[in-house]
Design a protein around this motif. Sequence first.
Motif, mmCIF file in Angstrom:
data_model
loop_
_atom_site.group_PDB
_atom_site.id
_atom_site.type_symbol
_atom_site.label_atom_id
_atom_site.label_comp_id
_atom_site.label_asym_id
_atom_site.label_seq_id
_atom_site.Cartn_x
_atom_site.Cartn_y
_atom_site.Cartn_z
ATOM 1 N N UNK A 1 46.080 -19.408 43.013
ATOM 2 C CA UNK A 1 45.964 -20.912 42.862
ATOM 3 C C UNK A 1 44.625 -21.336 42.741
ATOM 4 N N UNK A 2 44.074 -22.146 42.007
ATOM 5 C CA UNK A 2 42.780 -22.559 42.041
ATOM 6 C C UNK A 2 42.459 -23.887 42.846
ATOM 7 N N UNK A 3 41.545 -23.882 43.691
ATOM 8 C CA UNK A 3 41.257 -24.910 44.535
ATOM 9 C C UNK A 3 40.129 -25.729 43.845
ATOM 10 N N UNK A 4 40.327 -27.176 44.130
ATOM 11 C CA UNK A 4 39.316 -27.963 43.119
ATOM 12 C C UNK A 4 38.706 -28.777 44.181
ATOM 13 N N UNK A 5 37.360 -28.798 43.863
ATOM 14 C CA UNK A 5 36.560 -29.468 44.735
ATOM 15 C C UNK A 5 36.221 -30.879 44.454
ATOM 16 N N UNK A 6 36.538 -31.809 45.260
ATOM 17 C CA UNK A 6 36.489 -33.394 44.549
ATOM 18 C C UNK A 6 35.144 -33.683 44.178
ATOM 19 N N UNK A 7 34.844 -34.519 43.433
ATOM 20 C CA UNK A 7 33.501 -35.214 43.157
ATOM 21 C C UNK A 7 33.260 -35.945 44.290
ATOM 22 N N UNK A 8 31.836 -36.383 44.407
ATOM 23 C CA UNK A 8 31.588 -37.062 45.493
ATOM 24 C C UNK A 8 32.050 -38.704 45.412
ATOM 25 N N UNK A 9 32.439 -39.240 46.437
ATOM 26 C CA UNK A 9 32.904 -40.609 46.380
ATOM 27 C C UNK A 9 31.723 -41.634 45.946
ATOM 28 N N UNK A 10 31.969 -42.220 44.899
ATOM 29 C CA UNK A 10 31.020 -43.453 44.619
ATOM 30 C C UNK A 10 30.094 -42.843 43.511
ATOM 31 N N UNK A 11 29.281 -43.589 43.086
ATOM 32 C CA UNK A 11 28.468 -43.205 41.906
ATOM 33 C C UNK A 11 27.213 -42.370 42.619
ATOM 34 N N UNK A 12 26.589 -41.726 41.712
ATOM 35 C CA UNK A 12 25.463 -40.928 42.323
ATOM 36 C C UNK A 12 24.387 -41.877 42.481
ATOM 37 N N UNK A 13 23.431 -41.366 43.632
ATOM 38 C CA UNK A 13 22.447 -42.428 43.875
ATOM 39 C C UNK A 13 21.093 -42.384 42.813
ATOM 40 N N UNK A 14 20.668 -43.559 42.381
ATOM 41 C CA UNK A 14 19.690 -43.484 41.261
ATOM 42 C C UNK A 14 18.916 -44.371 41.637
ATOM 43 N N UNK A 15 17.625 -43.893 41.031
ATOM 44 C CA UNK A 15 16.357 -44.376 41.166
ATOM 45 C C UNK A 15 15.971 -45.553 40.390
ATOM 46 N N UNK A 16 15.050 -46.665 40.422
ATOM 47 C CA UNK A 16 15.010 -47.598 39.311
ATOM 48 C C UNK A 16 14.706 -47.380 38.241
ATOM 49 N N UNK A 17 14.177 -45.858 37.791
ATOM 50 C CA UNK A 17 14.019 -45.781 36.397
ATOM 51 C C UNK A 17 15.103 -44.901 35.869
ATOM 52 N N UNK A 18 16.067 -44.496 36.768
ATOM 53 C CA UNK A 18 17.638 -43.978 36.216
ATOM 54 C C UNK A 18 18.509 -45.156 35.752
ATOM 55 N N UNK A 19 18.226 -46.185 35.961
ATOM 56 C CA UNK A 19 19.227 -47.355 35.662
ATOM 57 C C UNK A 19 19.445 -47.432 33.983
ATOM 58 N N UNK A 20 18.365 -47.314 33.262
ATOM 59 C CA UNK A 20 18.652 -46.943 31.665
ATOM 60 C C UNK A 20 19.817 -46.303 31.422
ATOM 61 N N UNK A 21 20.926 -46.470 31.001
ATOM 62 C CA UNK A 21 22.007 -45.617 30.470
ATOM 63 C C UNK A 21 21.356 -44.577 29.388
ATOM 64 N N UNK A 22 20.556 -45.099 28.363
ATOM 65 C CA UNK A 22 20.177 -44.124 27.599
ATOM 66 C C UNK A 22 19.264 -43.039 28.183
ATOM 67 N N UNK A 23 18.405 -43.277 29.090
ATOM 68 C CA UNK A 23 17.840 -42.423 29.631
ATOM 69 C C UNK A 23 18.374 -41.213 30.740
ATOM 70 N N UNK A 24 19.571 -42.036 31.522
ATOM 71 C CA UNK A 24 20.425 -41.193 32.221
ATOM 72 C C UNK A 24 21.128 -40.153 31.178
ATOM 73 N N UNK A 25 21.720 -40.572 30.050
ATOM 74 C CA UNK A 25 22.484 -39.871 29.065
ATOM 75 C C UNK A 25 21.447 -38.772 28.779
ATOM 76 N N UNK A 26 20.244 -38.846 28.262
ATOM 77 C CA UNK A 26 19.465 -37.876 28.128
ATOM 78 C C UNK A 26 19.167 -36.741 28.979
ATOM 79 N N UNK A 27 19.111 -37.280 30.463
ATOM 80 C CA UNK A 27 18.858 -36.348 31.475
ATOM 81 C C UNK A 27 19.904 -35.626 31.734
ATOM 82 N N UNK A 28 21.181 -36.089 31.622
ATOM 83 C CA UNK A 28 22.213 -35.357 31.883
ATOM 84 C C UNK A 28 22.749 -34.387 30.444
#
Length: 183
Positions: A1-28
């Motif tokens: 049986x596989x145990x799944x670890x849930x993702x952290x609740x809520x969105x990840x903490x972002x700095x002001x420079x990471x609010x741009x979705x294009x920049x966040x996409x490139x970083x991911x």
Amino acid sequence: MTTRTPLPAGPPTRTATEKDPDRRFRRAAARFPTGVTVVTALAADGQPHGTTVNSFTTVSLDPRLILIALGRRSRLHEVILAGSDFAVSVLAGTQQEDARRFADPARPPGAAGFAGRAWRPATHCGAPVLLDAVAYFDCAVHAAHPTGDHTLLVGRVQDFGVLGHTPALLFADSRLGPVKELP
């Protein structure tokens, strides 16, 4: 049986420079390591053109097909869509300078852009194959699919080969470096 670890609740903490979705996409996306290639073709006037591409994958063995994603603003984009076939050189870990050079839109166009680089013409398409690379694929255009700000080009492999046995070049986290030995 596989145990799944849930993702952290809520969105990840972002700095002001990471609010741009294009920049966040490139970083991911940068977290996924990719190989680095230089794709080349000959323009109608016979001048060679090339650009760095890290969106490359094999697609099929029968027939032999590869796929690249080529930016629509690239000089090479119009050359290939005007009817040119293309070659792909898979860069060696020692070719960081070549990766940067062919990614630089300020590099000289045509043959001057290849000055100081050892290359030979591909057998089928005649485009430059960089001799310091670890492998190459000489391709006829099989299909072109406009997709967002890129075109997905499927190449039917006409010729291919291994050029060297050194580790290949990788791009990850916005950095270039050689593949490390696997255990």
